[in-house]
Every structure is written in structure tokens, then in C-alpha cells.
Design a protein around this motif. Sequence first.
Motif, PDB file in Angstrom:
ATOM      1  N   ASN A 365      54.567  41.481  31.706  1.00  0.00           N
ATOM      2  CA  ASN A 365      53.530  42.437  31.279  1.00  0.00           C
ATOM      3  C   ASN A 365      52.305  42.355  32.193  1.00  0.00           C
ATOM      4  O   ASN A 365      51.168  42.350  31.726  1.00  0.00           O
ATOM      5  CB  ASN A 365      53.120  42.150  29.820  1.00  0.00           C
ATOM      6  N   TRP A 366      52.547  42.288  33.490  1.00  0.00           N
ATOM      7  CA  TRP A 366      51.433  42.052  34.412  1.00  0.00           C
ATOM      8  C   TRP A 366      50.407  43.171  34.397  1.00  0.00           C
ATOM      9  O   TRP A 366      49.231  42.955  34.674  1.00  0.00           O
ATOM     10  CB  TRP A 366      51.961  41.833  35.826  1.00  0.00           C
ATOM     11  N   ARG A 367      50.839  44.385  34.037  1.00  0.00           N
ATOM     12  CA  ARG A 367      49.873  45.494  33.994  1.00  0.00           C
ATOM     13  C   ARG A 367      48.889  45.327  32.835  1.00  0.00           C
ATOM     14  O   ARG A 367      47.753  45.797  32.902  1.00  0.00           O
ATOM     15  CB  ARG A 367      50.600  46.832  33.836  1.00  0.00           C
ATOM     16  N   ARG A 368      49.329  44.659  31.766  1.00  0.00           N
ATOM     17  CA  ARG A 368      48.492  44.548  30.568  1.00  0.00           C
ATOM     18  C   ARG A 368      47.844  43.180  30.406  1.00  0.00           C
ATOM     19  O   ARG A 368      46.989  43.006  29.558  1.00  0.00           O
ATOM     20  CB  ARG A 368      49.337  44.856  29.327  1.00  0.00           C
ATOM     21  N   GLN A 369      48.277  42.189  31.182  1.00  0.00           N
ATOM     22  CA  GLN A 369      47.693  40.862  31.023  1.00  0.00           C
ATOM     23  C   GLN A 369      46.487  40.688  31.947  1.00  0.00           C
ATOM     24  O   GLN A 369      46.268  41.477  32.870  1.00  0.00           O
ATOM     25  CB  GLN A 369      48.746  39.782  31.301  1.00  0.00           C
ATOM     26  N   THR A 374      48.008  36.713  35.933  1.00  0.00           N
ATOM     27  CA  THR A 374      48.911  37.160  36.990  1.00  0.00           C
ATOM     28  C   THR A 374      48.716  36.338  38.256  1.00  0.00           C
ATOM     29  O   THR A 374      49.686  35.905  38.894  1.00  0.00           O
ATOM     30  CB  THR A 374      48.677  38.651  37.290  1.00  0.00           C
TER      31      THR A 374
END
Length: 672
Positions: A365-369, A374
Motif C-alpha cells: 500500500n505504498w501509495r497510501r502509507q 516506504t
Amino acid sequence: MLFALTVLLSASLVFLVQPMLARLLLPYFGGGAQIWTAALLFFQTALLGGYLYAHLLSRYANLTQQRLWHSGLLLLAVASLLLLDAKPDPQAAPLSGILSYLALAIGLPYLLLSATAPLVQHWFAARYPQQSPYRLYALSNLGSFAALLSYPFLVEPYLALPQQQAYWTGGFILFSGCILVLLWHSLAQSKLLPSAPLTLRRGHSGRYLALSAAGVVLLLAVTQQLTQNVPPVPFLWVVPLALYLLSFTLVFNRDSWYQRAIWLYLFAICLVVALLLFYLGRQFDWLSQLLLYLMLLFSGCMLCHGELARSKPSREQLTAFYLLLAAGGVLGGLLVNLLAPLLFSRYWEFPLVLLAILWLVTLHNWRRQAVWQTATALLAGGIFIGSFLLIEQQLGRQDISSSRNFYGSLIVRDVELNGQRQRQLIDGTTSHGAQYLDESKAMQPLSYYRPGTGVALAIAHFLPADPARSSSQLSRRHLGLVGLGAGALAAYGRSGDLLQFYEINPAVIEAAQQHFSYLAQSEAEIRLQLGDARQLLQQQLAEQGSQQFDLLVLDAFSSDAIPQHLLTTEALALYWQHLLPDGVLAVHISNNYLDLSSVLRNQAVALGLDAVFIPTPADTDNPAATEWVLLSRNQRFLQQDSIRQASRPWPRPLRPEVRWTDQHSNLFQVLK
């Protein structure tokens, strides 16, 4: 109750037949750990076939059609059990030979057993719509776990292979009866729930495949690392596989048993351990290696399978979900068996799959974390793989060549010891021969074969029992040598001698011919036989008769692991059919983990031979201590001063119960 019993029985049979048939295959394809890896590729593929069959049957057939199709195939599978007595073809290419044998011997029964878990869960959902069928999946993995652990502790120690096959056949017939009762009685009033296609948000199918494949690659990579130095016996196969299955059981039985943060923290610690094990594993005793590798495997599998369990679909899609998991398993098996040997000369799938698991879990979930999360994940992975690359670069500066095939990883490396440059042949993590680079010393054997070792004394001081045979014996000796290595023993060949090497790994022959000069400069006639020594000797006996060896040398190690099928009662009886009555069998038993002295002493007693133990301590030019055992009836040879003065008392008391046969051998009895 019948649903649970059927699932437990099918899972137990699935994971009892795997080590049983892999154990049967060992003598036919060299006895190496790669046989288990190849067998797992077949079992993963058959599992995929079973899940595909279950999905298609549940999606496109009504209950009556399912009853007829499945009942008919079960009866056909029972009839096909007669093929369990088929024998593998040792002349076939190893991977294709293993896969074709397993397909013939167990293909249909295994496919139907594999289909049982998703099919029974599908039927359970129809019969009990208010209950979760995923608990049966956890129960299935629990049955698999129990069956696997029972094999090395309860099955193999007490049952010979024919008995194991007979009991397994009876279990399959019982399982078939349970399925038939379930189909025609328990589901009589059920209305089947139609199986739905798997419709997922974008990227979910790929993630299922990746996580499932990563778990299998980790399992195979850890098993390979474990069995580099210890013989690939079922115990070292089934314990990693059992933990792999246990992780499935835990995460699919109860969601709360998977806590991502805890397992991720443990896995991060294990990454440091992995670095030490990969390069310094031989510095640890076998038990420490086992525990550390298993901790690494279990934490990685808990992450892979925990992520799968957290994102599992609704029960209408369970057969399609299992189909994707099985496809990922086959993908992992193909990566290790086919792709990795083509791409890597070392076992680089081990560090790479650890990196893949770390990033699959932390960057999903790198876009949301948060950005720092990241960045931390990328940095940790970069440091980990960078450390491997740095160490590999430092160690590889002196590498002359490296190769990898079905039989393992081979490196030719130049090193400096005691001010002298040597070229070493490294199989796995162990040197299997060395040669001075100085041409004036090039024909001086080193390492396990140096002057004064048991094999050197046997070759140099062999005398026939009959003095009348001495003159002809001095002019032409016939030596058989199982295991080529760098070819160092060729240096002992004299003009008129015939030295016949048996070597299973074509890469070893290529390395010995291209990078070492022992074979080319030997005064003796050299013949190289490619293939498993025992199979070749058996074939020669049938087609040509006895080879009439004066001396037969047995040195067929792969790293520190030994092919057990070369040390059984039947194997030694074969060797003596090829030896002259006054011949000598020289066996190399140097090993960091195993004490083979009792094995050979008991074999000697059974064959009416005398056994002499000759150890040679390490020295400045040869850092490896060496142990050889000489077996013979030839008292004229054994009573020579050179042999008597070199022999020593046995390192440990004789254990009469340590007897290895083709049907039974116990690794635990010989562990140091």
C-alpha cells in the motif's frame, strides 16, 4: 464429521506419498537434494491440476454430474495404484525422468487427492450454509502437517518402502470409500451453491500469485541450503514443508493469529541471520543451522500466507482462490527448477526471495502509507541485497569459473595457502579437490588425497594376496574411482594402469578437464564414465560382467552430503562383485556432521571383511583433516607396515544397530 474425516485423510495421504516416493527416487538419480526439489515441482503442478479440476467441476456440473464424474475417476484411480510398483528410468535426464515417473506412478490418485480440499469445502458450504468452509482448509493443512512429521519419526524408521507403499494404498482405498459415502449419502438432500468466477479488484490476482510463489520459492531455497551439507533424507525435507503448511493452518484458522507487525519484525531479524548462514553456514553445527533456517522459513511463510488470508475472497469464490494459490505454487517451483539454474551459478534465489517477501509485504500500500515507511522498506531491502552483492564481489574476485545444473553449484577458485597458490574445486560450500598452480608441484595431490592419506596408501602399497600375481600387478593395475572432483587421484596412476572414474555431474568432468591438469598429465590410461556410479556398475555387471578392480575408491560427496544409496548393504555387495577377491575398497568418510564409521564397520562384518580406519590431521598446506576407511580380505596388503602404522583406533564405539539398506537408513543414528 465425515467432511472433516475425508479432508484429514486426503491431506495425510497427499503428504505421506511425497517423501515416500522422493525417498524411492534417490538411488536412481544420484541421491542429491535436487530430487526433492524436482519432486515438489511435480506435486505442486498436480496440486494445480487438482484445484483446476475442482473449480471446473463445481462451476459447470450439477450434483448428479459431479457424483458420476468423481466416482468414475476414483475407481479408475484405485485401479491405477498397480503402477506404484513401476521403476524410474535412470538413463533419463534427471528432471524429466523424475517428473515422468511420478506422473505414471501416482498422477491420477494424487490429482484427486489434491482436489479434495476445495471440493469438500464447496460441498460443505452447500450442506451447511451458515458455517465457514475455510475452517476445513485449516483442518486440511493440519492433517498435512501431522502426516509430514509422522514420516521421519514413525513411518520411515519402522517400515520398509514396500510396506509404506502397501499401507498408503490401503489408505487411498479407505479415502475413496469416504468420498463415495459423502457424495451418495451425506449430500443427498443438499442444494449445491454455484461456484463463482474470481472477480477481484485490480492487482489482487497478481498479488495472490506473487505471495503464493514467494512462499514456495522460500521453502525450496531453505531446503536446498539445509541439504547442501547433510544428506537429503526425509527429515530435512518434511520439517521445512511441515512448517510451511503450519503457517497456512494458523492464518486460515483464525484471523487474529496473524499479526503483521510481529512477524515482520521477526523476519527483519532473520534477514541478518540469512546473510550469516549463506556464507558462514559451515561454521555452525547442523542443529543450529536447522533451527536458524527454520525460523527464517516460518517467519517468511507467516508473512506470505498471512497476507493471503487477510485478503481471501467470499466462499463463493473459494475454488477459484485456491486455483490461484496453486498456480502461484507451480510458478515458484518452475522458478527454482528451471529458471534459477539458467540465470544463476549460485543459489541466488535464496536472498532474492527474501527481498521479494520484504517488499511484497511492506510496499503493498505504498501509495497510501507514510513516505517514511516506504523509504524505510526500500532502504532495508537495499542494504540487505547490497550486503550480499558486496560479499559476493569480494569472494568472487579469485573465481575462475562457476556453473550450476541439476546436481548443484560448482566454483573453480584460486586461493593462496601458506604462501602457495592453489586452484580449488568447490562444490556447494566444500572444496572437493585442489592443485598447485606452480607447474613443478602440479602433480602433487592435495587436500583429501595428499600423500599419507588412506587412499594414497592404498594405491601406492596395494599388493595382491597371491605373491605369484605380483609381477603382472606391478605392470598394470585396474582402479575404479567413484567421484572425480578435480581428478587428483589420477596423479597416482602409473604407466600401464587403467583408472576408471565414475562421475554423475557433467560440470565436474568439464571443470576437471579444463581447469586442472591431473587427468591430462597422468601416466595412466583414464576413462571417464558419466552417470550415477551404482547404476553404471549395475549395468556393467549385467552387460560386461565384473570389472575386476584391484582397488575401488568411493568418494562421491556433494558438498558435505553423501548419497546414502552408495553405502547400503546392497551397494557394497555390488562393489565386491566388481572387485577381485583380494581387492580393496577405500571409502572417504571425512564429514563435519556425520560419523559413518559404524555404518562401514557393520557392512564389513556382514561381508566378512576387515576394516581399517586411517585419519590424517590437517597441516599448513592442507587445512582439512581427512578420514578414510579401507575394507579388504587381503591380509598381505593390510599387514604391511605402511598400513598398520597409519591406522588408528576407531573414533567412536561400534553401534551394531546402524545398518543401512536400500529399504531403510536412519540419519539420526550417525549424526555427530
